[in-house]
Motif scaffolding. Sequence first.
Motif, PDB file in Angstrom:
ATOM      1  N   SER A  44      13.935  22.521  -3.154  1.00  0.00           N
ATOM      2  CA  SER A  44      13.926  22.157  -4.571  1.00  0.00           C
ATOM      3  C   SER A  44      12.675  21.330  -4.879  1.00  0.00           C
ATOM      4  N   GLN A  45      12.456  21.110  -6.165  1.00  0.00           N
ATOM      5  CA  GLN A  45      11.312  20.301  -6.598  1.00  0.00           C
ATOM      6  C   GLN A  45      11.351  18.910  -5.951  1.00  0.00           C
ATOM      7  N   LEU A  46      12.529  18.276  -5.978  1.00  0.00           N
ATOM      8  CA  LEU A  46      12.668  16.929  -5.413  1.00  0.00           C
ATOM      9  C   LEU A  46      12.511  16.946  -3.892  1.00  0.00           C
ATOM     10  N   ASP A  47      13.102  17.942  -3.240  1.00  0.00           N
ATOM     11  CA  ASP A  47      12.977  18.047  -1.780  1.00  0.00           C
ATOM     12  C   ASP A  47      11.513  18.199  -1.376  1.00  0.00           C
ATOM     13  N   THR A  48      10.772  19.013  -2.128  1.00  0.00           N
ATOM     14  CA  THR A  48       9.362  19.235  -1.812  1.00  0.00           C
ATOM     15  C   THR A  48       8.559  17.952  -2.008  1.00  0.00           C
ATOM     16  N   ALA A  49       8.874  17.204  -3.082  1.00  0.00           N
ATOM     17  CA  ALA A  49       8.193  15.925  -3.305  1.00  0.00           C
ATOM     18  C   ALA A  49       8.481  14.965  -2.140  1.00  0.00           C
ATOM     19  N   ARG A  50       9.720  14.968  -1.664  1.00  0.00           N
ATOM     20  CA  ARG A  50      10.081  14.099  -0.516  1.00  0.00           C
ATOM     21  C   ARG A  50       9.277  14.491   0.731  1.00  0.00           C
ATOM     22  N   LEU A  51       9.134  15.803   0.971  1.00  0.00           N
ATOM     23  CA  LEU A  51       8.365  16.274   2.126  1.00  0.00           C
ATOM     24  C   LEU A  51       6.920  15.788   2.040  1.00  0.00           C
TER      25      LEU A  51
ATOM     26  N   GLU B  92       3.403   9.701   7.272  1.00  0.00           N
ATOM     27  CA  GLU B  92       3.189  10.091   8.664  1.00  0.00           C
ATOM     28  C   GLU B  92       1.694  10.089   9.003  1.00  0.00           C
ATOM     29  N   LEU B  93       0.869  10.604   8.078  1.00  0.00           N
ATOM     30  CA  LEU B  93      -0.574  10.720   8.337  1.00  0.00           C
ATOM     31  C   LEU B  93      -1.272   9.367   8.319  1.00  0.00           C
TER      32      LEU B  93
ATOM     33  N   TYR C 197       0.831  -1.209   0.000  1.00  0.00           N
ATOM     34  CA  TYR C 197       0.000   0.000   0.000  1.00  0.00           C
ATOM     35  C   TYR C 197       0.862   1.254   0.000  1.00  0.00           C
ATOM     36  N   ALA C 198       0.499   2.187  -0.862  1.00  0.00           N
ATOM     37  CA  ALA C 198       1.220   3.450  -0.942  1.00  0.00           C
ATOM     38  C   ALA C 198       0.226   4.572  -0.733  1.00  0.00           C
ATOM     39  N   VAL C 199       0.674   5.656  -0.121  1.00  0.00           N
ATOM     40  CA  VAL C 199      -0.210   6.811   0.071  1.00  0.00           C
ATOM     41  C   VAL C 199       0.200   7.936  -0.876  1.00  0.00           C
ATOM     42  N   LEU C 200      -0.818   8.538  -1.493  1.00  0.00           N
ATOM     43  CA  LEU C 200      -0.598   9.697  -2.356  1.00  0.00           C
ATOM     44  C   LEU C 200      -1.332  10.884  -1.739  1.00  0.00           C
ATOM     45  N   LEU C 201      -0.557  11.898  -1.361  1.00  0.00           N
ATOM     46  CA  LEU C 201      -1.115  13.103  -0.764  1.00  0.00           C
ATOM     47  C   LEU C 201      -1.434  14.074  -1.899  1.00  0.00           C
TER      48      LEU C 201
ATOM     49  N   LEU D  58       3.903   8.394  -2.058  1.00  0.00           N
ATOM     50  CA  LEU D  58       3.995   8.864  -3.441  1.00  0.00           C
ATOM     51  C   LEU D  58       3.755  10.375  -3.433  1.00  0.00           C
ATOM     52  N   ALA D  59       4.433  11.090  -4.296  1.00  0.00           N
ATOM     53  CA  ALA D  59       4.191  12.526  -4.383  1.00  0.00           C
ATOM     54  C   ALA D  59       4.507  13.012  -5.780  1.00  0.00           C
TER      55      ALA D  59
END
Length: 285
Positions: free
Chosen positions: A60-67, A74-75, A12-16, A82-83
Amino acid sequence: MADSNTFFQERYAVLLTKHGKEQVIKPTLEKAVGIHVIVETGFDTDRFGTFTREIERPGSQLDTARLKARKGMELTGLDIGLASEGSFGPHPVMPWVPWNVEIVLLVDQKENAEICGEYASFNTNYAHAIVSNFQEAENFARKVGFPEHCLVLRPDNERHQSIVKDINDWEHLKEAVAWGIARSAVGKVCLETDMRAHANPTRMGNIQKAAENLVQKIKKQCPWCGTPGFSVTDRKKGLPCEWCGRPTEEIRAVVYTCARCGFSQEEIKDPDERAPAGRCQYCNP
Ligand SMILES: [Zn+2]
Ligand SMILES: [Zn+2]
């Protein structure tokens, strides 16, 4: 060695997302990889930055996707996040054309793996215009694919504090232009294309392509440890010239590296391929 096609099977993967990105990401990944994508809409992803600049992106774009990926895990307590994150701006080499880079990132906390799908394209309606009447607004709107693509409006210019979003029909545009001009110190409004995925079908298509690229990367597994995401990390020049056989500046091979175990492998694209003599510094100096 695990088959890459089953690596994520039944996990299972979560997509925010709150901008409908699951429309393209969920079916693409579920079908090709067998993963279950859970959509989490209860978090305001605008906190990680907006295209309309009220909130700056934290990194950066990648850093924001990681966040975003980590926030989703976490939620929900799931161990795969996934982001998707997009960027728009002038092309790095041809600054007169707009350029869209989309990434879809998968972070697997359990297996300590990170795989990033990417797609970069000229195909974007990213634009803005300062207009002083409805006729000019209409001209701009037609050029950028309105009303299928939504618009955003501010009085004066792109720095004004007031903003009208979700403009998606001609009547609404007319009202917004009149409202903005009445509020403007100089009788003008700034119109810009709405780059949020649900408001921009062109961008949604590019996110789909980034999701497909992620699937391709997932399917390419490390020959040493079996982890999916064996990706191109370098390109080697030296493709032989078609006339003299000497190495040229053209790409001869690509290098794949495993982000998890570090195993690296060179792959020659096509051993029979030769560079055009026009690219050879001996035959065509
Ligand atoms: Zn490996
Ligand atoms: Zn040559």
